[in-house]
Design an enzyme around this catalytic site. Structure first.
Site, PDB file in Angstrom:
ATOM      1  N   GLU A 166      -6.177 -10.174  -3.139  1.00 21.14           N
ATOM      2  CA  GLU A 166      -6.926 -10.327  -1.881  1.00 21.14           C
ATOM      3  C   GLU A 166      -8.433 -10.234  -2.114  1.00 21.14           C
ATOM      4  OE1 GLU A 166      -5.566  -7.447   1.019  1.00 21.14           O
ATOM      5  OE2 GLU A 166      -3.452  -7.772   0.551  1.00 21.14           O
TER       6      GLU A 166
ATOM      7  N   GLU B 123       0.811  -1.231   0.000  1.00 19.89           N
ATOM      8  CA  GLU B 123       0.000   0.000   0.000  1.00 19.89           C
ATOM      9  C   GLU B 123       0.839   1.273   0.000  1.00 19.89           C
ATOM     10  OE1 GLU B 123      -2.878  -0.699   3.159  1.00 19.89           O
ATOM     11  OE2 GLU B 123      -3.737  -2.388   2.070  1.00 19.89           O
TER      12      GLU B 123
END
Ligand SMILES: *[C@@H]1O[C@H](CO)[C@@H](O)[C@H](O)[C@H]1NC(C)=O
Ligand SMILES: *[C@@H]1O[C@H](CO)[C@@H](O)[C@H](O)[C@H]1NC(C)=O
Ligand SMILES: *[C@@H]1O[C@H](CO)[C@@H](O)[C@H](O)[C@H]1NC(C)=O
Ligand SMILES: *[C@@H]1O[C@H](CO)[C@@H](O)[C@H](O)[C@H]1NC(C)=O
Ligand SMILES: *[C@@H]1O[C@H](CO)[C@@H](O)[C@H](O)[C@H]1NC(C)=O
Ligand SMILES: *[C@@H]1O[C@H](CO)[C@@H](O)[C@H](O)[C@H]1NC(C)=O
Ligand SMILES: *[C@@H]1O[C@H](CO)[C@@H](O)[C@H](O)[C@H]1NC(C)=O
Length: 581
Positions: free
Chosen positions: A458, A351
């Site tokens: 994910e 991220e």
């Protein structure tokens, strides 16, 4: 930059010649998946002839268009006599011009337009005004001065209603220039048809078997019976797992009977392996790695660092920059060396578009340096960026596909990083509503222009009335895209706490979402089949990529022999020779 093939155009579905945008025509629909990342002197062509947009090329004055908000709209003509529309004197981000279109419930709408700004560069979005002052973003582009950029995106219609199509740019000092707008509806049936067409092309190859006698100078065995079994799928479709797998044989069996690829949801993270400073504990991660290896399950490493300040181990949050540098150095050395040679991928700095904990403390190149370091410690895994909202939600500018590409380029063009195997990780955490597959596809197209493999890392869908159906739509969309090279879901049995996207209930009975997943696993694997060779000893078929086993029976003796073969993208048109006797 040898790593990046900065292709001007990418053709996914058409065997077209290079240099121009072409449209692939399927029986009842047109579908153009070409994407450009070039900024062009003249606007590119209008997709789908504009679709349901009236006066899409502004060749008929302002017909169909109206001023939106304050400011002014103005038709301009370039020196090459091209007509386009300009929004100027803007006071608020949404001040532009709009057209009313009628959306039909449960259709997907693919949007495209060519955009320019009059000064510098600026993010420009397409926005759908759905009424009552509500606006839904449909995609964005960083538009530039002096050339036209392609804005692609779309919207999924939740209901049949009239909406405004308009443009947004936060900097009101800039003019928005627009040309060659298109909005093309697709029914779910058409969308699915495109997916299936693409799957046929990118996940299967047409091959031929030839069976001959070994000891008789290659005489064909006519009518030889054989059995084909796929022993391993070519496309990685896996699932996250957590520490509960160590304590439950039910969970182990549930997992190992379905999946050959995994990511540990939390077990490798820094906060899990070094909860207290200096006390590393890999007991759980090691045991999960052993379970995976014992069951022939490949592991994506997740993650070395996480750039979100919230998810640092508590003791890390308060370190001075100098102490952080030392602790982080120790961390990366420890975890990457420990699993060196055992992983297929690493999410190195998770991220790092949304967040910047390491950059803020250690300098602007912190992530680039850690990718370099990880590669030095273990050059085998593909090194991924990993972000949310890039394909699942179009209102998050920080992680728009364009910005993702920029960050990727920054990290992998950093001196010394050119040889690293790069990966694009898009998490795919979807909300409970209808996923916007039109936007998802356009995002994947833009990311695909890098030539770097994309994984959904994910995938989850929040609980809701149509959870199973939406999960299936998302998985099919990913699987059908040629640049997507793998999918991992963050889902699992409720027993292990996976109750956002539970695939099995507390007793390991399938949920509807679990049924969807199981039927996809079945569909994405060639079912065992028996067949016979023709008079000349040949047999032709189209097979999903993967590893196979063939058992051939000699019609003369009924003796059998077994061989292995692998079908890949490169196998197309190939003949596999097998010999018996
Ligand atoms: C141009 O727009 C007007 C309405 O403003 C319409 O009546 C006319 O048919 C349009 N002409 C063409 C060629 O589309
Ligand atoms: C907005 O655009 C104007 C005109 O190009 C430019 O001068 C200004 O710096 C921009 N403002 C911001 C905050 O980027
Ligand atoms: C390491 O973790 C395991 C599993 O949580 C635990 O049983 C063990 O006591 C820990 N070891 C140390 C030295 O803390
Ligand atoms: C970051 O890397 C770039 C590219 O190598 C370099 O130009 C810049 O000076 C670096 N910044 C710092 C703070 O080292
Ligand atoms: C459709 O519904 C979802 C949530 O259910 C919402 O986020 C989205 O904005 C809606 N889209 C439109 C075009 O109304
Ligand atoms: C979610 O999973 C946890 C187990 O980790 C359980 O305690 C909790 O009750 C579950 N929540 C729901 C709504 O099922
Ligand atoms: C081979 O097997 C088939 C069926 O099982 C049988 O009919 C045939 O006679 C066998 N041939 C030989 C040569 O044993």
């Amino acid at each position: 930059m040898p790593l990046f093939l900065w292709l001007a155009f990418v053709f996914f579905y058409s065997g077209s010649v290079s240099g121009q945008i072409t449209q692939a025509v399927f029986s009842d629909v047109q579908y153009d998946a070409s994407a450009t990342t070039q900024c062009l002197a003249e606007p590119g062509s209008t997709f789908y002839g504009g679709g349901i947009i009236v006066n899409p090329e502004f060749s008929n004055g302002t017909a169909g268009w109206a001023l939106f908000g304050k400011g002014a709209m103005e038709e301009r003509i370039s020196s090459t006599k091209n007509r386009f529309m300009v929004a100027r004197n803007r006071k608020r981000p949404l001040d532009s011009f709009s057209q009313k279109v009628q959306l039909e419930k449960s259709k997907f709408y693919a949007f495209s337009a060519w955009i320019q700004v009059n000064e510098g560069s600026e993010t420009v979005s397409v926005v759908f005004g759905i009424g009552a002052g509500e606006f839904v973003s449909g995609g964005s582009i960083v538009a530039e001065q002096g050339c036209w950029s392609l804005l692609k995106g779309g919207v999924a219609a939740n209901s049949s209603s009239t909406v405004d199509v308009l443009f947004e740019s936060k900097n009101t000092s800039k003019e928005i220039w627009v040309d060659n707008v298109a909005l093309q509806p697709f029914s779910k049936k058409q969308w699915r048809f495109h997916q299936d067409e693409s799957i046929e092309k990118v996940r299967k190859s047409r091959v031929r078997f030839q069976i001959t006698y070994a000891n008789e100078r290659g005489i064909a065995v006519s009518g030889a019976k054989f059995l084909v079994k796929q022993t391993k799928p070519g496309f990685p479709f896996g699932c996250g797992m957590n520490f509960h797998i160590l304590e439950s044989t039910d969970y182990q069996n549930w997992f190992a009977s379905r999946f050959r690829f995994t990511t540990f949801t939390n077990a490798m993270k820094w906060y899990s392996t070094e909860e207290k400073q200096g006390q590393e504990n890999y007991t759980i991660a090691d045991a999960m790695a052993k379970f995976s290896q014992d069951n022939d399950i490949s592991i994506r490493g997740h993650n070395v660092f996480w750039d979100d300040p919230k998810y640092q181990p508590d003791w890390v949050k308060t370190l001075s920059p100098e102490d952080l540098r030392i602790a982080a150095e120790k961390r990366i050395n420890s975890v990457v060396s420990r699993y060196a040679g055992q992983l297929i991928a690493w999410d190195v700095v998770n991220e790092n578009l949304h967040f910047s904990f390491f950059e803020d403390n250690l300098g602007e190149n912190a992530s680039s340096i850690y990718y370099s370091k990880a590669y030095q410690l273990d050059p085998t895994p593909r090194m991924f960026l990993n972000e949310y909202n890039t394909v699942e939600y179009c209102g998050d500018e920080k992680v728009s596909p364009g910005n993702y590409k920029k960050r990727l380029e920054e990290i992998f063009s950093y001196p010394g990083n050119e040889d690293i195997l790069a990966g694009i990780g898009v998490q795919g955490h979807f909300g409970p509503g209808q996923p916007n597959l039109a936007y998802m596809r356009s995002s994947l197209e833009i990311l695909a222009t890098t030539g770097v493999p994309i994984w959904l890392t994910e995938v989850s869908v929040e609980p809701g009335a149509n959870q199973a159906q939406y999960l299936e739509e998302i998985l099919r969309e990913a699987y059908s895209h040629p640049a997507v090279k793998g999918i991992i879901m963050f889902a699992g049995p409720a027993y292990a706490g996976f109750n956002t996207t539970a695939l099995a209930d507390i007793n390991f009975n399938n949920t509807p979402a679990g049924d969807s997943v199981d039927s996809l696993i079945k569909e994405w694997k060639t079912q065992d089949f028996e067949a016979r060779t023709d008079d000349r000893g040949f047999f032709s078929t189209s097979l999903l990529h993967g590893e196979y086993e063939i058992t051939i029976t000699d019609p003369a003796t009924n003796c059998t022999s077994t061989s292995r073969f692998e079908v890949t993208r490169d196998s197309s048109g190939r003949t596999f020779h097998f010999q018996i006797g």
